[in-house]
Design an enzyme around this catalytic site. Structure first.
Site, PDB file in Angstrom:
ATOM      1  N   GLU A  80       0.832  -1.200   0.000  1.00  0.00           N
ATOM      2  CA  GLU A  80       0.000   0.000   0.000  1.00  0.00           C
ATOM      3  C   GLU A  80       0.866   1.249   0.000  1.00  0.00           C
ATOM      4  OE1 GLU A  80      -3.378   1.947   2.998  1.00  0.00           O
ATOM      5  OE2 GLU A  80      -2.160   0.219   3.612  1.00  0.00           O
TER       6      GLU A  80
ATOM      7  N   ASP B 160      13.686  -2.159  14.062  1.00  0.00           N
ATOM      8  CA  ASP B 160      14.710  -1.237  13.522  1.00  0.00           C
ATOM      9  C   ASP B 160      14.114   0.165  13.497  1.00  0.00           C
ATOM     10  OD1 ASP B 160      17.084  -0.349  12.440  1.00  0.00           O
ATOM     11  OD2 ASP B 160      16.604  -0.939  10.395  1.00  0.00           O
TER      12      ASP B 160
END
Length: 337
Positions: free
Chosen positions: A141, A247
């Site tokens: 998306e 991360d």
């Protein structure tokens, strides 16, 4: 930090393209070739195999424009627009099998399933057919972050709720740490598997492999000493598996309108405090921490464990980018041993 500046280049490109998940540590190289859209405007061209999948499977018409966003030594990213007016975010990796994007897709889905933060939906990942030296791609998306307003307190609250959410994965729900597949942290393989012992996971799947990769005898010696006493930093606290981005730094955080979003993960199920291992490159505000810890209070020993979690990421940066990160690794190890 040097890499924060390099990563900031990626964030700027990401904002300029008004896209969501971007590629780590951008470079200026072009991923493929250039071409022209049907309107005659010269644009960066993506990989035809990825475009073919979009055209055949998503039903929004032919691809009419591809805009290059950013690239690194291991992948490239661009935004695709179709004749039907739909946009998709595409990442490609030449010379790599689909394992890297499988890990990313499963990580995004795991975070998406918590219904807490705005996470981009993944449509597909697979091999690049016709790529001369092999390769893979992922289609997801497109999130429009133009004009997005990031509320640090709201980010903190939603992240805490994500960490408290019951995992959908049956292993994590049963109290195990790990992830269904190995994935990557930047360009480095991140080992996972499942274990019910968090300290063993942190030692054997995170710190140990990174220390070995350095090839440095002094760091390895101090690292072995730390690992032998690692359990003492977790005495008296309960550690349960939380879905982690893995991360989380400033380039992987944005907002769609007023809704915070995170992307480009290295997801696994682990101790929620490990999420802050990249805090030195994230710029989290006091409002962020206040909101987060109102929901998940700090446990005793938080600051020392934070050093351990930062060490993992500094070691990874040392292994990826060289000796400019050596002193941070050595300093943390000296303080902890």
């Amino acid at each position: 930090m040097l890499l924060c500046k390099q990563r900031g280049m990626n964030q700027t490109a990401h904002r300029r393209a008004a896209t969501s998940p971007s590629v780590h540590r951008s470079a200026t190289r072009r991923p493929f070739t250039t071409g022209r859209s049907r309107a005659g405007v010269r644009v960066m061209a993506g990989h035809p195999a990825a475009n073919k999948w979009i055209e055949e499977q998503l039903g929004t018409g032919p691809v009419v424009k591809e805009s290059f966003v950013s690239g690194s030594g291991w992948s490239s990213a661009y935004v695709v627009e179709t004749q039907g007016g739909c946009r998709y975010f595409v990442k490609t990796a030449l010379g790599r099998d689909e394992g890297m994007f499988r890990g990313e897709a499963l990580g995004l889905q795991a975070m998406y399933d918590t219904h807490t933060l705005r996470i981009p939906k993944v449509f597909h990942y697979g091999l690049l057919e016709g790529a001369g030296r092999g390769g893979s791609f992922i289609v997801m998306e497109h999130l429009d972050m133009r004009g997005g307003r990031l509320d640090s307190g709201e980010l903190g609250r939603r992240l805490a709720r994500m960490h408290l959410a019951t995992p959908k994965d049956e292993h994590a729900a049963a109290g195990q740490f790990g992830f269904p597949v190995d994935n990557t942290i930047g360009g480095t393989q991140q080992l996972n598997g499942w274990t019910s012992d968090w300290v063993a996971f942190l030692r054997d799947k995170r710190l140990g492999p990174q220390l070995q990769m350095t090839g440095d005898s002094q760091l390895k010696r101090m690292g072995e000493q730390l690992c032998s006493n690692l359990h003492t930093y977790f005495d008296g606290i309960e550690v349960r598996p939380s879905v982690l981005h893995g991360d989380l730094w400033s380039g992987n955080i944005g907002a769609v309108g007023s809704e915070p979003t995170i992307f480009d993960p290295a997801t696994y199920y682990g101790h929620h405090e490990a999420e802050f291992g990249m805090s030195w490159c994230a710029g989290f505000s006091q409002d962020f921490y206040r909101a987060y810890h109102e929901i998940i209070p700090r446990a005793p020993g938080f600051e020392q464990r934070a050093e351990i979690y930062r060490l993992y990421h500094y070691l990874n940066h040392l292994n990826l980018f060289g000796d400019s990160y050596y002193s941070q690794c050595a300093s943390i190890l000296k303080r902890l041993t």
